[in-house]
Design a protein around this motif. Structure first.
Motif, short mmCIF file in Angstrom:
data_model
loop_
_atom_site.label_atom_id
_atom_site.label_comp_id
_atom_site.label_asym_id
_atom_site.label_seq_id
_atom_site.Cartn_x
_atom_site.Cartn_y
_atom_site.Cartn_z
N PRO A 62 -0.71 -4.49 7.17
CA PRO A 62 -0.90 -3.05 6.91
C PRO A 62 -1.35 -2.28 8.14
CG PRO A 62 -1.79 -4.33 5.09
CD PRO A 62 -1.42 -5.31 6.17
N SER A 63 -2.16 -2.89 8.99
CA SER A 63 -2.67 -2.18 10.17
C SER A 63 -1.59 -1.90 11.21
CB SER A 63 -3.80 -2.99 10.81
OG SER A 63 -3.32 -4.25 11.26
N GLN B 239 1.65 -1.05 10.37
CA GLN B 239 2.77 -0.31 9.79
C GLN B 239 3.08 0.99 10.52
OE1 GLN B 239 4.81 -1.68 7.29
NE2 GLN B 239 3.54 -3.40 7.99
N ALA C 272 7.42 -0.32 4.02
CA ALA C 272 6.59 -1.41 4.50
C ALA C 272 7.49 -2.41 5.20
CB ALA C 272 5.85 -2.07 3.35
N GLU D 8 0.82 -1.21 0.00
CA GLU D 8 0.00 0.00 0.00
C GLU D 8 0.85 1.26 0.00
OE1 GLU D 8 -2.58 -0.26 3.37
OE2 GLU D 8 -3.92 -1.72 2.43
N TYR E 122 3.04 -9.51 6.28
CA TYR E 122 2.80 -8.09 6.02
C TYR E 122 1.45 -7.71 6.63
CZ TYR E 122 1.83 -3.77 3.41
OH TYR E 122 1.51 -2.47 3.06
#
Length: 245
Positions: free
Chosen positions: A188-189, A191, A179, A175, A186
């Protein structure tokens, strides 16, 4: 008595195994772009300081590519075309980073990349990427392997494409950069947390006794023993054996 000694020996062996498991390095991968402001700030303020204090606990992989794209040239030459998020100078920077990672010991390429990131934070993006300048600054006396790699498009293109493929394999899809993945996961929440306090994130992943670098921080004092499950499991085994004696 012999049975008691055997039990204690088994317990010690189990704890030694648990300790060895705890000492495994934490796999960390950082996906970034060489001229992305957030990537530069993260590398200089978070990644490099964390790595210098916890490198023996980190299995670190750098992937300089981010949201770039590559394609085959339409002229049938078989050459690759690269388009980077922050322009051609970022492609140059990414290529220098990739070649450094593949041609130099980690101690050297980490110093080099940190220097280039620091200099690029205040430089004009139209300036030439400061790879050679930083090599001299951090004491790398032979920059020729990197220069040769960068100018040999057949080699550096292949390495660049490999970084792109690794980035595109990320699930869910990348995204933003930087990262950070732990153990190839991985999230995302997570990062924002990793970017703001990488050291704390790494310390939380280290099993067993925490290194002094973790204890020194305001949040890093927890966990000085082997995992509780190891202790409890060992005690349960001992209790069971003694109960059958």
């Amino acid at each position: 008595m012999a049975r008691i000694i055997a039990v204690l020996a088994g317990f010690m062996a189990f704890m030694a195994f648990a300790r060895a498991e705890d000492m495994k390095k934490v796999p960390i991968t950082v996906y970034y772009e060489s001229l992305c402001p957030d990537s530069m700030k993260f590398f200089v303020d978070q990644l490099y300081p964390t790595w210098t204090s916890l490198s023996q606990y980190m299995d670190l992989t750098l992937v300089p590519y981010g949201r770039a794209n590559y394609s085959m040239a339409e002229d049938g030459s078989g050459k690759y075309m690269f388009e980077c998020r922050h322009g051609e100078h970022e492609c140059e920077g990414d290529r220098i980073h990739i070649c450094a990672i593949n041609k130099m010991p980690m101690q050297d390429y980490m110093k080099l990349i940190k220097c280039t990131m620091s200099m690029s934070m205040t430089a004009n993006n139209s300036s030439a990427y400061p790879g050679k300048q930083c090599a001299a600054s951090v004491g790398i006396t032979d920059y020729s392997p990197i220069e040769k790699c960068v100018t040999d498009m057949a080699e550096s293109d292949k390495l660049f494409v490999a970084m792109g493929n690794k980035t595109m394999e990320l699930k869910p899809k990348l995204e933003s950069v930087p990262a950070i993945t732990f153990k190839d996961e991985y999230k995302p929440s997570e990062q924002a947390k990793y970017r703001s306090d990488l050291k704390m994130a790494v310390c939380s992943m280290i099993m067993g006794e925490k290194p002094e670098a973790c204890k020194a921080g305001p949040k890093g004092s927890a966990g000085n023993l082997v995992p509780e499950f190891a202790v409890y499991a060992s005690l349960a085994v001992i209790s069971t054996i003694f109960a059958r004696m």
